[in-house]
Scaffold this active site. Sequence first.
Site, mmCIF file in Angstrom:
data_model
loop_
_atom_site.group_PDB
_atom_site.id
_atom_site.type_symbol
_atom_site.label_atom_id
_atom_site.label_comp_id
_atom_site.label_asym_id
_atom_site.label_seq_id
_atom_site.Cartn_x
_atom_site.Cartn_y
_atom_site.Cartn_z
ATOM 1 N N GLU A 427 -31.211 -16.997 -18.967
ATOM 2 C CA GLU A 427 -32.572 -17.603 -18.408
ATOM 3 C C GLU A 427 -33.493 -17.475 -19.551
ATOM 4 O OE1 GLU A 427 -34.381 -14.448 -16.745
ATOM 5 O OE2 GLU A 427 -35.875 -15.410 -15.645
ATOM 6 N N ASP A 500 -32.500 -11.224 -16.941
ATOM 7 C CA ASP A 500 -33.476 -10.087 -16.954
ATOM 8 C C ASP A 500 -33.264 -9.049 -15.996
ATOM 9 O OD1 ASP A 500 -34.521 -10.785 -19.448
ATOM 10 O OD2 ASP A 500 -36.342 -11.729 -18.518
ATOM 11 N N ASP A 502 -35.215 -7.884 -14.058
ATOM 12 C CA ASP A 502 -36.505 -7.566 -13.290
ATOM 13 C C ASP A 502 -36.702 -8.431 -12.145
ATOM 14 O OD1 ASP A 502 -36.833 -10.114 -14.199
ATOM 15 O OD2 ASP A 502 -38.560 -9.524 -15.645
ATOM 16 N N ASP A 504 -37.928 -11.464 -11.549
ATOM 17 C CA ASP A 504 -37.749 -12.925 -11.865
ATOM 18 C C ASP A 504 -36.239 -12.953 -12.216
ATOM 19 O OD1 ASP A 504 -40.147 -13.629 -11.382
ATOM 20 O OD2 ASP A 504 -40.834 -13.486 -13.536
#
Length: 642
Positions: A427, A500, A502, A504
């Site tokens: 990403e 990641d 997180d 997102d």
Amino acid sequence: MEKFEHEYNAEQIQVLEGLEAVRKRPGMYIGSVSIRGLHHLVYEIVDNCVDEALAGYCKNIHVKIEPGNIICVEDDGRGIPIDIHPKTGISAAETVYTKLHAGGKFGGDSGYKVSGGLHGVGASVVNALSDWTEVTIQRDGGIYQMKFERGKITQKLTKIGDSDKTGTKVRFYADGSIFETLEYEYEVLETRFREMAFLTKGLHILLEDLRGETPRKSDFCFEGGLNSFVEYLNKAKEKLHDKPIYIEKDGEFPVEIAIQYTTAYSENILTFVNNINTIEGGTHLEGFKRALTKVFNDYAKTHNFLKDKDNNLQGDDIREGITAVISVKVKEPQFEGQTKTKLGNSEVTGIVQSMVNESLSSFLEENPAVAKSILEKCVSAARAREAARKARELVRRKSALETTTLPGKLADCSSKVPEECEVYIVEGDSAGGSAKQGRDRRFQAILPLWGKMLNVEKSRADKIYGNDKLNPVIIAVGAGIGADFDITKIRYGKVIIMADADVDGAHIRTLLLTFFFRYMRPLIENGNVYLAQPPLYKLSKRGMDDIYCYTDDDLTKAYKDLEEKGIARDQLALQRYKGLGEMNPEQLWETTMDPARRILIQVQLDDAIEADKTFSMLMGDQVEPRREFIEQNAKYVKNLDI
Ligand code: 28G
């Protein structure tokens, strides 16, 4: 007298040999000695309760995981018969627990056994693979008990009390020298028992976990049977009609079917034979599909839903958005296919087909409003299929012209041997850049993705072909999608999603997994999809090698280890990684990409049923179920693999 004793001993030796074989080659009887095999032991015992329920005598099953991973299963059936066989001197109950295939799992003549696990081996196998087993039977006014160690009887069936109740109770402790683990997974057992309760209308199954500080329990009883099952599967989906269409018939064999259409684009048909999930389908599914296609086409024609009378609706059009559960009980099922979960009995097709033909066509005649909403959806599916075909041909023609044109953003590896090649789907451009520099280009390819990813759960197939975010993934993987997907053509043995740690990152991971699940399912089933696990923390100190921690537990442990070496917390610098972009190429290689050091999570499709639900929920339109899921799972979402 002598003769009698001789026969008795001979019999017993043969019995012991049987169970020794099970201990020597456990995989042959329960599939594996992994956690799967361990769970299988529980299913084998509970299957016996379900058989007793199907025979009409048991209403309640109580399963407990006791502290120390002891399993206790209790039913309120008739109790296993205790009478002594006149020749062998062995009680019927002992025979069930010591004789391989006692009773004949799908015994054609008794007509008693109809359920049964994948391997259909019964209680004696559980006994053979347990450190100890204890069986307590209430019947004929008494309480009787027998005990075993590693399959060998240590206490013959003995009366230990009086009772006016009936039932069977089995406690066992699996053999730790055979199984890789003895730690049962509550959720796995819970899912299976929920399924069993759906499949046996009115049966009450209580599961309790008494191992932890806070006991857990799940209570299942569904008066609606398969209707409840379908409603459960469709919980997060928007329905085209309120109540499932229900078909139940006891012809040559029992057939039970529930159908409910949703606005989704995928089809979700589950099939069971004798309560076994036939993942690979088979003749019952075939009969169902044929009937469905015929009934809806006939109805469409006679009620003028088709403009072009010669153009039939195809099966796929009619199954778009369908959720259905099919359960048949067959006396002597033939299981075929790679995982022996495909029904082979040819006589089943026609019987299911004519049953569904008859019931479904009269349902449609009686419920024109439901028929209308389903058929309108089928017709628009047919139109989209036509559009998709054109889009696909365009893609095909393109790829035929430019076979060598890989996506511009793909940094391919030099090896062309799929087994040793990996593609990292990354990403963001900056992380992609680091990955490109940090990788081992001989076998690692990098495909950066950026921008908003298409949610396939909300798109029909025609939107997938030619989508500028998904197309590079499709071409890089190289094996097509949907019905055209050909696993033998994959260009990489490992497809690794690197995002990641997180919210997102979790989102893009879910979008990609949904795409693979819906359009390249064999890739997941074959174990080619992985999640990279970047570290969450770095601990550093001058003169010491950096320590990377991948979970909060890792960090706590690292602090503790260092403290023991005399390094206090305040001497250490802690970096928390918020994104892959914060790592330089070398760090990314060391922590996340180097096969010798990285942590990869293989995405497994243990449970396609739950996965379907989860994806429709996470990616679908309905907000409420998603919120519920997130609230319920918030504390578990640390390590999300489907
Ligand atoms: C709690 C854990 C596991 C069971 C029964 C009840 C009968 C039975 C079980 O019979 C022998 C062979 C085929 C009929 C049957 C009782 C008929 C009359 C039973 C269980 C006899 C086995 N009375 N309940 N087995 N069959 N529960 N629970 O195992 O012909 S096993």
